[in-house]
Design a protein around this motif. Structure first.
Motif, mmCIF file in Angstrom:
data_model
loop_
_atom_site.group_PDB
_atom_site.id
_atom_site.type_symbol
_atom_site.label_atom_id
_atom_site.label_comp_id
_atom_site.label_asym_id
_atom_site.label_seq_id
_atom_site.Cartn_x
_atom_site.Cartn_y
_atom_site.Cartn_z
ATOM 1 N N LYS A 48 0.842 -1.199 0.000
ATOM 2 C CA LYS A 48 0.000 0.000 0.000
ATOM 3 C C LYS A 48 0.877 1.248 0.000
ATOM 4 C CE LYS A 48 -3.888 -2.251 0.806
ATOM 5 N NZ LYS A 48 -4.603 -2.759 -0.309
ATOM 6 N N ILE A 93 0.460 4.969 1.499
ATOM 7 C CA ILE A 93 -0.325 5.842 2.367
ATOM 8 C C ILE A 93 0.146 7.267 2.134
ATOM 9 C CG2 ILE A 93 -0.869 6.449 4.743
ATOM 10 C CD1 ILE A 93 -0.628 3.501 5.416
ATOM 11 N N ASP A 133 1.249 -4.815 3.508
ATOM 12 C CA ASP A 133 -0.134 -4.802 3.984
ATOM 13 C C ASP A 133 -0.273 -4.924 5.501
ATOM 14 O OD1 ASP A 133 -1.217 -4.453 1.439
ATOM 15 O OD2 ASP A 133 -1.282 -6.600 1.054
ATOM 16 N N VAL A 182 -0.331 -1.477 7.525
ATOM 17 C CA VAL A 182 -1.268 -0.402 7.189
ATOM 18 C C VAL A 182 -1.911 0.203 8.430
ATOM 19 C CG1 VAL A 182 -3.436 0.169 6.027
ATOM 20 C CG2 VAL A 182 -1.743 -1.237 4.863
ATOM 21 N N ASP A 183 -2.508 -0.639 9.272
ATOM 22 C CA ASP A 183 -3.242 -0.126 10.431
ATOM 23 C C ASP A 183 -2.352 0.667 11.374
ATOM 24 O OD1 ASP A 183 -5.611 -1.197 9.509
ATOM 25 O OD2 ASP A 183 -5.419 -3.039 10.679
ATOM 26 N N THR A 211 0.433 2.185 10.715
ATOM 27 C CA THR A 211 0.903 3.407 10.065
ATOM 28 C C THR A 211 -0.174 4.480 10.125
ATOM 29 O OG1 THR A 211 2.313 2.118 8.586
ATOM 30 C CG2 THR A 211 1.820 4.382 7.932
ATOM 31 N N VAL A 219 -5.257 5.821 1.311
ATOM 32 C CA VAL A 219 -4.552 4.546 1.202
ATOM 33 C C VAL A 219 -4.792 4.000 -0.200
ATOM 34 C CG1 VAL A 219 -4.291 2.226 2.140
ATOM 35 C CG2 VAL A 219 -4.895 4.116 3.669
#
Length: 114
Positions: free
Chosen positions: A2, A4, A67, A70-71, A73, A93
């Protein structure tokens, strides 16, 4: 993988960087940006002329991650950037189709790194 992208207030950059570092996220790109949104603009008197300034200074933070990061970050960016007032910014995202490390030729998640 991803990408961001966050637009934050310039004075919150150090807090965002510290929050990311505390979650062991150290790879990022920072760019100065101009933008407007709900925060709106303001009027300024410059050399006797009333000027409407509707583009505010922002900082664009970009983090390319695997992946499973992600949360944490997104949580770190929110933790560092949030003041509770209009103009705190936005986080986007995006999926990354491919990543290639130029130096070694590695591809995919290995190229992004841990």
């Amino acid at each position: 993988m991803k990408l961001i992208v966050a637009y934050i207030q310039p004075q919150r950059l150090n807090a965002v960087k510290q929050a990311l570092y505390s979650k062991e996220i150290t790879r990022m790109s920072i760019t100065n940006a101009l933008g407007c949104g709900q925060q709106g603009g303001f009027h300024e008197n410059y050399r006797g002329v009333d000027v409407e300034v509707n583009l505010r200074k922002k900082v664009r933070v970009e983090v390319a991650i695997n992946d499973d990061y992600v949360d944490k970050t997104v949580e770190a960016i929110i933790e560092g950037a949030r003041t509770g007032k209009i103009g705190d910014g936005k986080i986007f995202v995006y999926p990354i189709e491919e990543c290639i490390r130029i130096r070694t030729g590695e591809k995919g998640t290995d190229a992004i790194g841990g």
